[in-house]
Motif scaffolding. Structure first.
Motif, PDB file in Angstrom:
ATOM      1  N   GLY A  77       0.818  -1.214   0.000  1.00  0.00           N
ATOM      2  CA  GLY A  77       0.000   0.000   0.000  1.00  0.00           C
ATOM      3  C   GLY A  77       0.848   1.259   0.000  1.00  0.00           C
ATOM      4  O   GLY A  77       1.829   1.355   0.744  1.00  0.00           O
ATOM      5  N   LYS A  78       0.496   2.223  -0.843  1.00  0.00           N
ATOM      6  CA  LYS A  78       1.297   3.436  -1.003  1.00  0.00           C
ATOM      7  C   LYS A  78       1.214   4.335   0.235  1.00  0.00           C
ATOM      8  O   LYS A  78       0.177   4.426   0.893  1.00  0.00           O
ATOM      9  CB  LYS A  78       0.838   4.219  -2.236  1.00  0.00           C
ATOM     10  CG  LYS A  78       1.087   3.479  -3.549  1.00  0.00           C
ATOM     11  CD  LYS A  78       2.566   3.219  -3.768  1.00  0.00           C
ATOM     12  CE  LYS A  78       2.823   2.456  -5.066  1.00  0.00           C
ATOM     13  NZ  LYS A  78       4.242   2.051  -5.199  1.00  0.00           N
ATOM     14  N   ILE A  79       2.315   5.031   0.488  1.00  0.00           N
ATOM     15  CA  ILE A  79       2.405   5.920   1.653  1.00  0.00           C
ATOM     16  C   ILE A  79       3.299   7.098   1.308  1.00  0.00           C
ATOM     17  O   ILE A  79       4.190   6.991   0.460  1.00  0.00           O
ATOM     18  CB  ILE A  79       2.970   5.153   2.884  1.00  0.00           C
ATOM     19  CG1 ILE A  79       2.697   5.904   4.190  1.00  0.00           C
ATOM     20  CG2 ILE A  79       4.465   4.895   2.710  1.00  0.00           C
ATOM     21  CD1 ILE A  79       1.362   5.617   4.798  1.00  0.00           C
ATOM     22  N   GLU A  80       3.029   8.243   1.922  1.00  0.00           N
ATOM     23  CA  GLU A  80       3.886   9.424   1.743  1.00  0.00           C
ATOM     24  C   GLU A  80       4.334   9.922   3.113  1.00  0.00           C
ATOM     25  O   GLU A  80       3.523  10.145   4.002  1.00  0.00           O
ATOM     26  CB  GLU A  80       3.135  10.543   1.006  1.00  0.00           C
ATOM     27  CG  GLU A  80       3.965  11.805   0.854  1.00  0.00           C
ATOM     28  CD  GLU A  80       3.208  12.929   0.148  1.00  0.00           C
ATOM     29  OE1 GLU A  80       3.463  14.094   0.457  1.00  0.00           O
ATOM     30  OE2 GLU A  80       2.357  12.610  -0.717  1.00  0.00           O
ATOM     31  N   PHE A  81       5.641  10.069   3.269  1.00  0.00           N
ATOM     32  CA  PHE A  81       6.212  10.613   4.495  1.00  0.00           C
ATOM     33  C   PHE A  81       6.799  11.991   4.214  1.00  0.00           C
ATOM     34  O   PHE A  81       7.433  12.205   3.182  1.00  0.00           O
ATOM     35  CB  PHE A  81       7.346   9.716   5.022  1.00  0.00           C
ATOM     36  CG  PHE A  81       6.883   8.469   5.715  1.00  0.00           C
ATOM     37  CD1 PHE A  81       6.794   8.413   7.095  1.00  0.00           C
ATOM     38  CD2 PHE A  81       6.539   7.342   4.982  1.00  0.00           C
ATOM     39  CE1 PHE A  81       6.369   7.257   7.730  1.00  0.00           C
ATOM     40  CE2 PHE A  81       6.117   6.185   5.605  1.00  0.00           C
ATOM     41  CZ  PHE A  81       6.033   6.140   6.993  1.00  0.00           C
ATOM     42  N   LEU A  82       6.587  12.918   5.123  1.00  0.00           N
ATOM     43  CA  LEU A  82       7.204  14.232   5.067  1.00  0.00           C
ATOM     44  C   LEU A  82       8.025  14.390   6.339  1.00  0.00           C
ATOM     45  O   LEU A  82       7.483  14.388   7.447  1.00  0.00           O
ATOM     46  CB  LEU A  82       6.124  15.312   4.986  1.00  0.00           C
ATOM     47  CG  LEU A  82       6.464  16.600   4.267  1.00  0.00           C
ATOM     48  CD1 LEU A  82       7.078  16.335   2.906  1.00  0.00           C
ATOM     49  CD2 LEU A  82       5.230  17.458   4.109  1.00  0.00           C
ATOM     50  N   LEU A  83       9.334  14.473   6.198  1.00  0.00           N
ATOM     51  CA  LEU A  83      10.216  14.573   7.359  1.00  0.00           C
ATOM     52  C   LEU A  83      10.136  15.982   7.938  1.00  0.00           C
ATOM     53  O   LEU A  83      10.395  16.959   7.238  1.00  0.00           O
ATOM     54  CB  LEU A  83      11.662  14.271   6.960  1.00  0.00           C
ATOM     55  CG  LEU A  83      11.919  12.970   6.190  1.00  0.00           C
ATOM     56  CD1 LEU A  83      13.420  12.739   6.055  1.00  0.00           C
ATOM     57  CD2 LEU A  83      11.241  11.797   6.846  1.00  0.00           C
TER      58      LEU A  83
END
Length: 341
Positions: A77-83
């Motif tokens: 499943g796709k995921i987006e992380f923003l540090l």
């Protein structure tokens, strides 16, 4: 004061989607903070408004390619992380979309699998604390896999990452660029130095809180995000000498301004210092160190338009914004500039 007092009408087409092809040839509105008088110039004309003995303060932070697109190791499943910020070692505070996939203990993988992240904690505000696992140098892996975390109002893809960095960026750690500095070229900075203007640097690592909307009607009730800053002894000494000799301190951007005003004493002096600032500047605030400001045009009802209003008046600033719309200036991060003198 009411939040609606800082609203203005902005046609969507005036939101700049890409930077000026030549950094210092964007437009420049010159605004007299006392009279409201306006001049229309080109950014490189800024040198005409700086005098020998003045000091210009720039933020040398460098933006991390902090946006990571990955997938859940188990299901894909796709995921987006923003540090958002490094806590210790390989632990980071992050913003995750969609958050429901990022439960404690879940592992995500990025790119060719050379980087993995495990969710360690879910924070009260919904952010996640994650721990990265990798072999090699983290910064090199991030530079390869990460994308620039452009503001949500920029919908076009950035072809060259350096377009979202100032030419003097040095200390990596920001989740967003100090965009007032994007207009400078090495050549323009050299001309400014040659004219006898001191150029000094500080560092403030810009957080994504800078884009967080104000959600209270009474602006005094808003709580600011916190950002890390550093001012060296060398820079502090030059700024103090400038003030003592009657020169002006010109702040480049709201990030430099927040740092200077955090550190400044009541008598208008600064000292070597580092730490976290959550200073909130809005009309009624008395500036202690900043005399003039180079900045971009900011979002309606944002803390940034409140900050610039405090340097002049709300009425003068909103009138200038109305003129900028009429004259078809480009707005926000990749837009044109304003010099409040």
């Amino acid at each position: 004061m009411e939040l609606k007092d800082f609203d203005y009408y902005l046609p969507k087409e005036l939101i700049a989607q890409h930077p000026s092809s030549v950094r210092d040839e964007c437009r420049l509105m010159v605004l007299d903070k006392r009279t409201g008088e306006i001049e229309h110039k080109i950014f490189k004309d800024i040198i005409d408004y700086l005098n020998p003995g003045d000091c210009m303060v720039l933020n040398d932070t460098r933006v991390m390619p902090a946006r990571l697109i990955g997938s859940k190791k188990e299901t894909g499943g796709k995921i987006e992380f923003l540090l958002l910020k490094r806590l210790d070692g390989d632990n980071w505070e992050t913003l995750v979309k969609p958050g429901k996939r990022a439960k404690v203990g879940t592992v995500f993988t990025f790119g060719d699998g050379s980087l993995e992240a495990e969710v360690k904690k879910v924070c009260d505000d919904g952010n996640r604390i994650i721990e990265f696992h990798y072999e090699g140098i983290f910064e090199e892996i991030l530079d390869k896999l990460g994308e620039m975390p452009l503001p949500p109002y920029i919908t076009e893809r950035l072809e060259d990452k350096e377009q979202y960095q100032t030419v003097y960026s040095k200390n990596e750690g920001s989740a967003a660029a100090p965009t007032a500095g994007l207009h400078f070229t090495e050549e323009l900075l050299a001309k400014i130095r040659d004219k006898g203007i001191k150029i000094v640097f500080l560092t403030l690592h810009v957080g994504l809180g800078t884009f967080r909307p104000v959600k209270v009607d009474k602006i005094e009730e808003h709580h600011m995000h916190s950002e890390y800053y550093i001012l060296s002894k060398e820079s502090a000494d030059i700024i103090n000498t400038t003030k003592e000799n009657g020169g002006k301190v010109i702040s480049v951007g709201t990030t430099s301004t927040r740092t200077l005003e955090t550190i400044a004493s009541e008598d208008g002096r600064v000292r070597e210092q580092s730490g976290w600032t959550d200073i909130y500047i809005y009309p009624g605030y008395k500036y202690k160190i900043v005399d003039a400001l180079i900045t971009n045009f900011h979002l309606p009802e944002s803390t940034l338009i409140m900050l610039v209003s405090a340097l002049s008046t709300r009425e003068i600033i909103l009138n200038a914004y109305e003129k900028a719309v009429k004259e078809r200036y480009r707005f926000f991060s990749f837009g044109d500039a304003m010099f409040i003198k």
